[in-house]
Design a protein around this motif. Structure first.
Motif, PDB file in Angstrom:
ATOM      1  N   MET A   1     -46.481 -37.661 -94.680  1.00  0.00           N
ATOM      2  CA  MET A   1     -47.906 -37.863 -94.571  1.00  0.00           C
ATOM      3  C   MET A   1     -48.228 -38.365 -93.161  1.00  0.00           C
ATOM      4  O   MET A   1     -47.616 -39.294 -92.672  1.00  0.00           O
ATOM      5  N   GLU A   2     -49.185 -37.733 -92.543  1.00  0.00           N
ATOM      6  CA  GLU A   2     -49.572 -38.101 -91.178  1.00  0.00           C
ATOM      7  C   GLU A   2     -50.867 -38.900 -91.218  1.00  0.00           C
ATOM      8  O   GLU A   2     -51.823 -38.528 -91.880  1.00  0.00           O
ATOM      9  N   LEU A   3     -50.880 -40.022 -90.509  1.00  0.00           N
ATOM     10  CA  LEU A   3     -52.076 -40.848 -90.442  1.00  0.00           C
ATOM     11  C   LEU A   3     -53.037 -40.292 -89.401  1.00  0.00           C
ATOM     12  O   LEU A   3     -52.622 -39.868 -88.331  1.00  0.00           O
ATOM     13  N   GLN A   4     -54.311 -40.306 -89.742  1.00  0.00           N
ATOM     14  CA  GLN A   4     -55.343 -39.822 -88.834  1.00  0.00           C
ATOM     15  C   GLN A   4     -55.743 -40.958 -87.894  1.00  0.00           C
ATOM     16  O   GLN A   4     -55.923 -42.093 -88.324  1.00  0.00           O
ATOM     17  N   LYS A   5     -55.895 -40.655 -86.620  1.00  0.00           N
ATOM     18  CA  LYS A   5     -56.332 -41.653 -85.655  1.00  0.00           C
ATOM     19  C   LYS A   5     -57.843 -41.803 -85.762  1.00  0.00           C
ATOM     20  O   LYS A   5     -58.565 -40.818 -85.878  1.00  0.00           O
ATOM     21  N   VAL A   6     -58.286 -43.055 -85.726  1.00  0.00           N
ATOM     22  CA  VAL A   6     -59.706 -43.344 -85.904  1.00  0.00           C
ATOM     23  C   VAL A   6     -60.184 -44.377 -84.890  1.00  0.00           C
ATOM     24  O   VAL A   6     -59.385 -45.091 -84.289  1.00  0.00           O
ATOM     25  N   LEU A   7     -61.502 -44.430 -84.739  1.00  0.00           N
ATOM     26  CA  LEU A   7     -62.162 -45.436 -83.902  1.00  0.00           C
ATOM     27  C   LEU A   7     -63.008 -46.329 -84.798  1.00  0.00           C
ATOM     28  O   LEU A   7     -63.574 -45.863 -85.794  1.00  0.00           O
ATOM     29  N   THR A   8     -63.132 -47.590 -84.420  1.00  0.00           N
ATOM     30  CA  THR A   8     -64.066 -48.458 -85.121  1.00  0.00           C
ATOM     31  C   THR A   8     -65.483 -48.062 -84.701  1.00  0.00           C
ATOM     32  O   THR A   8     -65.669 -47.299 -83.747  1.00  0.00           O
ATOM     33  N   THR A   9     -66.469 -48.604 -85.380  1.00  0.00           N
ATOM     34  CA  THR A   9     -67.858 -48.305 -85.021  1.00  0.00           C
ATOM     35  C   THR A   9     -68.160 -48.773 -83.601  1.00  0.00           C
ATOM     36  O   THR A   9     -68.838 -48.076 -82.844  1.00  0.00           O
ATOM     37  N   GLN A  10     -67.635 -49.928 -83.216  1.00  0.00           N
ATOM     38  CA  GLN A  10     -67.846 -50.441 -81.855  1.00  0.00           C
ATOM     39  C   GLN A  10     -67.230 -49.497 -80.823  1.00  0.00           C
ATOM     40  O   GLN A  10     -67.863 -49.149 -79.822  1.00  0.00           O
ATOM     41  N   GLU A  11     -66.004 -49.041 -81.060  1.00  0.00           N
ATOM     42  CA  GLU A  11     -65.336 -48.120 -80.132  1.00  0.00           C
ATOM     43  C   GLU A  11     -66.066 -46.778 -80.076  1.00  0.00           C
ATOM     44  O   GLU A  11     -66.211 -46.183 -79.007  1.00  0.00           O
ATOM     45  N   PHE A  12     -66.525 -46.304 -81.235  1.00  0.00           N
ATOM     46  CA  PHE A  12     -67.276 -45.052 -81.316  1.00  0.00           C
ATOM     47  C   PHE A  12     -68.558 -45.157 -80.485  1.00  0.00           C
ATOM     48  O   PHE A  12     -68.879 -44.264 -79.694  1.00  0.00           O
ATOM     49  N   ALA A  13     -69.279 -46.259 -80.651  1.00  0.00           N
ATOM     50  CA  ALA A  13     -70.523 -46.473 -79.904  1.00  0.00           C
ATOM     51  C   ALA A  13     -70.247 -46.572 -78.408  1.00  0.00           C
ATOM     52  O   ALA A  13     -70.984 -45.998 -77.596  1.00  0.00           O
ATOM     53  N   ASP A  14     -69.200 -47.289 -78.021  1.00  0.00           N
ATOM     54  CA  ASP A  14     -68.852 -47.410 -76.603  1.00  0.00           C
ATOM     55  C   ASP A  14     -68.526 -46.044 -76.010  1.00  0.00           C
ATOM     56  O   ASP A  14     -68.930 -45.738 -74.889  1.00  0.00           O
ATOM     57  N   THR A  15     -67.819 -45.213 -76.759  1.00  0.00           N
ATOM     58  CA  THR A  15     -67.455 -43.876 -76.294  1.00  0.00           C
ATOM     59  C   THR A  15     -68.691 -43.013 -76.058  1.00  0.00           C
ATOM     60  O   THR A  15     -68.760 -42.273 -75.079  1.00  0.00           O
ATOM     61  N   LEU A  16     -69.668 -43.137 -76.951  1.00  0.00           N
ATOM     62  CA  LEU A  16     -70.884 -42.320 -76.855  1.00  0.00           C
ATOM     63  C   LEU A  16     -71.992 -43.006 -76.067  1.00  0.00           C
ATOM     64  O   LEU A  16     -73.100 -42.475 -75.958  1.00  0.00           O
ATOM     65  N   LYS A  17     -71.696 -44.190 -75.532  1.00  0.00           N
ATOM     66  CA  LYS A  17     -72.641 -44.950 -74.713  1.00  0.00           C
ATOM     67  C   LYS A  17     -73.953 -45.212 -75.453  1.00  0.00           C
ATOM     68  O   LYS A  17     -75.052 -44.916 -74.969  1.00  0.00           O
ATOM     69  N   CYS A  18     -73.802 -45.755 -76.661  1.00  0.00           N
ATOM     70  CA  CYS A  18     -74.963 -46.164 -77.438  1.00  0.00           C
ATOM     71  C   CYS A  18     -74.615 -47.472 -78.141  1.00  0.00           C
ATOM     72  O   CYS A  18     -73.508 -47.977 -78.038  1.00  0.00           O
ATOM     73  N   SER A  19     -75.551 -47.995 -78.862  1.00  0.00           N
ATOM     74  CA  SER A  19     -75.372 -49.255 -79.563  1.00  0.00           C
ATOM     75  C   SER A  19     -74.700 -49.025 -80.925  1.00  0.00           C
ATOM     76  O   SER A  19     -74.989 -48.027 -81.593  1.00  0.00           O
ATOM     77  N   PRO A  20     -73.838 -49.952 -81.355  1.00  0.00           N
ATOM     78  CA  PRO A  20     -73.275 -49.843 -82.709  1.00  0.00           C
ATOM     79  C   PRO A  20     -74.370 -49.858 -83.781  1.00  0.00           C
ATOM     80  O   PRO A  20     -74.242 -49.228 -84.820  1.00  0.00           O
ATOM     81  N   LYS A  21     -75.466 -50.544 -83.475  1.00  0.00           N
ATOM     82  CA  LYS A  21     -76.605 -50.581 -84.396  1.00  0.00           C
ATOM     83  C   LYS A  21     -77.198 -49.181 -84.575  1.00  0.00           C
ATOM     84  O   LYS A  21     -77.570 -48.791 -85.681  1.00  0.00           O
ATOM     85  N   THR A  22     -77.255 -48.422 -83.495  1.00  0.00           N
ATOM     86  CA  THR A  22     -77.749 -47.040 -83.552  1.00  0.00           C
ATOM     87  C   THR A  22     -76.836 -46.188 -84.421  1.00  0.00           C
ATOM     88  O   THR A  22     -77.302 -45.389 -85.233  1.00  0.00           O
ATOM     89  N   VAL A  23     -75.541 -46.363 -84.252  1.00  0.00           N
ATOM     90  CA  VAL A  23     -74.561 -45.604 -85.032  1.00  0.00           C
ATOM     91  C   VAL A  23     -74.733 -45.920 -86.520  1.00  0.00           C
ATOM     92  O   VAL A  23     -74.814 -45.012 -87.357  1.00  0.00           O
ATOM     93  N   ARG A  24     -74.801 -47.197 -86.861  1.00  0.00           N
ATOM     94  CA  ARG A  24     -74.946 -47.589 -88.269  1.00  0.00           C
ATOM     95  C   ARG A  24     -76.276 -47.107 -88.847  1.00  0.00           C
ATOM     96  O   ARG A  24     -76.328 -46.650 -89.999  1.00  0.00           O
TER      97      ARG A  24
END
Length: 62
Positions: A1-24
């Motif tokens: 079984m292979e584990l999928q790599k993931v980002l937290t909401t904070q990391e996701f928001a930082d990557t897309l240059k937006c606020s974590p609040k916007t993502v949520r």
């Protein structure tokens, strides 16, 4: 079984240059954010890096 790599909401928001609040907020309203559906683990949202990479490369995310 292979584990999928993931980002937290904070990391996701930082990557897309937006606020974590916007993502949520986008997730709460539509169930996705920028076309990416997160994995829900308990109360946390985890965003697949493979889908984020597609989005950043200009590919269609479904």
């Amino acid at each position: 079984m292979e584990l999928q790599k993931v980002l937290t909401t904070q990391e996701f928001a930082d990557t897309l240059k937006c606020s974590p609040k916007t993502v949520r907020k986008n997730y709460c309203i539509t169930g996705v954010c920028y076309g990416i559906k997160p994995l829900k683990v308990g109360a946390r949202l985890l965003w697949p890096t493979s889908e984020v990479a597609k989005l950043l490369n200009g590919e269609v995310v479904a």
